[in-house]
Design an enzyme around this catalytic site. Structure first.
Site, PDB file in Angstrom:
ATOM      1  N   ASP A  17       0.837  -1.198   0.000  1.00  0.00           N
ATOM      2  CA  ASP A  17       0.000   0.000   0.000  1.00  0.00           C
ATOM      3  C   ASP A  17       0.878   1.257   0.000  1.00  0.00           C
ATOM      4  O   ASP A  17       1.683   1.456   0.912  1.00  0.00           O
ATOM      5  CB  ASP A  17      -0.898   0.024   1.234  1.00  0.00           C
ATOM      6  N   HIS A  19      -0.222   4.674  -0.289  1.00  0.00           N
ATOM      7  CA  HIS A  19      -0.834   5.742   0.525  1.00  0.00           C
ATOM      8  C   HIS A  19      -0.162   7.111   0.368  1.00  0.00           C
ATOM      9  O   HIS A  19       0.244   7.738   1.352  1.00  0.00           O
ATOM     10  CB  HIS A  19      -0.834   5.344   2.005  1.00  0.00           C
ATOM     11  N   ASP A  46      -4.657   0.873  -2.664  1.00  0.00           N
ATOM     12  CA  ASP A  46      -4.483   1.975  -1.697  1.00  0.00           C
ATOM     13  C   ASP A  46      -3.321   2.869  -2.130  1.00  0.00           C
ATOM     14  O   ASP A  46      -2.339   3.051  -1.404  1.00  0.00           O
ATOM     15  CB  ASP A  46      -4.271   1.462  -0.264  1.00  0.00           C
ATOM     16  N   ASN A  72      -9.462  -0.425  -0.716  1.00  0.00           N
ATOM     17  CA  ASN A  72     -10.623   0.158  -0.029  1.00  0.00           C
ATOM     18  C   ASN A  72     -10.562   1.685  -0.017  1.00  0.00           C
ATOM     19  O   ASN A  72     -11.598   2.343   0.004  1.00  0.00           O
ATOM     20  CB  ASN A  72     -10.759  -0.408   1.388  1.00  0.00           C
ATOM     21  N   HIS A  73      -9.365   2.265  -0.065  1.00  0.00           N
ATOM     22  CA  HIS A  73      -9.280   3.726  -0.050  1.00  0.00           C
ATOM     23  C   HIS A  73      -9.700   4.346  -1.380  1.00  0.00           C
ATOM     24  O   HIS A  73     -10.284   5.434  -1.403  1.00  0.00           O
ATOM     25  CB  HIS A  73      -7.889   4.190   0.387  1.00  0.00           C
ATOM     26  N   HIS A 179      -3.458  -4.145   2.560  1.00  0.00           N
ATOM     27  CA  HIS A 179      -4.601  -3.790   3.413  1.00  0.00           C
ATOM     28  C   HIS A 179      -4.339  -3.861   4.916  1.00  0.00           C
ATOM     29  O   HIS A 179      -4.634  -2.929   5.643  1.00  0.00           O
ATOM     30  CB  HIS A 179      -5.810  -4.672   3.050  1.00  0.00           C
TER      31      HIS A 179
END
Length: 214
Positions: A17, A19, A46, A72-73, A179
């Site tokens: 991820d 981010h 993500d 999910n983001h 995740h």
């Protein structure tokens, strides 16, 4: 299903991820001398939220060497930008505040276009015929059922890791997921977790596909 034939010209890598940590990603790619002309980078999703360079990271979806799945983001952002209200509040509470310093219309447009390049799952073949699956959070117990899998499970699921379920996913050699933040990459059965919490640990896991079985 997005299937990728073996990369005979270069190498394949998997990344956890991101981010919004664009610079961390560039540093990690530099360390392995990533060659954008022949190498491929597969992302567990993500790309955005919690990091200042989220907009930049979202644009990675358009790079010819980058192959991501949706996390999910990305879905939190989509729901927020399409439905507003409680979805907007939920997104901001989970790291979406970066969008407040961007043009929201533009963010919505770019996200919509990026999602066309971010399916729920991918499958990558290595040169020796080994097949590796890629989803954001949790695969089904049988990879041959991936097309019918519950998308909520694919982007939000944590049952396997909470239960320490090490039963292998059938009909695939390995599955790479993100995740759930872990200290270092960990395997449960043939599922490898590679989200090492880049946005607060400063550690972004980038792994050579050939090392998945080591």
């Amino acid at each position: 299903m997005e299937k990728h034939a073996a990369n005979t010209a270069g190498r394949d890598f998997f990344v956890g991820d991101i981010h919004g940590q664009y610079d961390l990603l560039m540093e990690a790619m530099q360390r392995v001398a990533f060659d954008k002309k022949v190498d491929r980078l597969f992302s567990v999703g993500d790309l955005i939220d919690r990091g200042a360079d989220s907009f930049k990271c979202l644009s990675l979806a358009f790079e010819p060497w980058f192959y991501g799945v949706r996390g999910n983001h990305e879905m939190l952002a989509l729901n927020a930008l399409e439905q507003g209200g409680k979805h907007w509040d939920l997104w901001l509470a989970n790291g979406g505040t970066w969008a407040l310093s961007e043009n929201i219309k533009e963010v919505k447009q770019i996200l919509g276009e990026a999602l066309r390049h971010l399916p729920y799952f991918r499958e990558v073949e290595l040169e020796d015929g080994v097949r590796i699956g890629l989803v954001h959070a949790e695969p089904p117990h049988d990879w041959s059922e991936i097309e019918q899998a519950d998308t909520e499970q694919l982007v939000w699921g944590r049952t396997r890791i909470k239960q320490r379920d090490d039963s292998p996913v059938a009909n695939i050699h390995a599955v790479i997921v993100g995740h759930t933040i872990i200290e270092r990459p960990v395997a449960l059965g043939n599922v490898l977790y590679i989200d090492t919490g880049a946005f607060h640990t400063g550690r972004l896991t980038l792994i050579d596909a050939r090392e998945v079985f080591q």
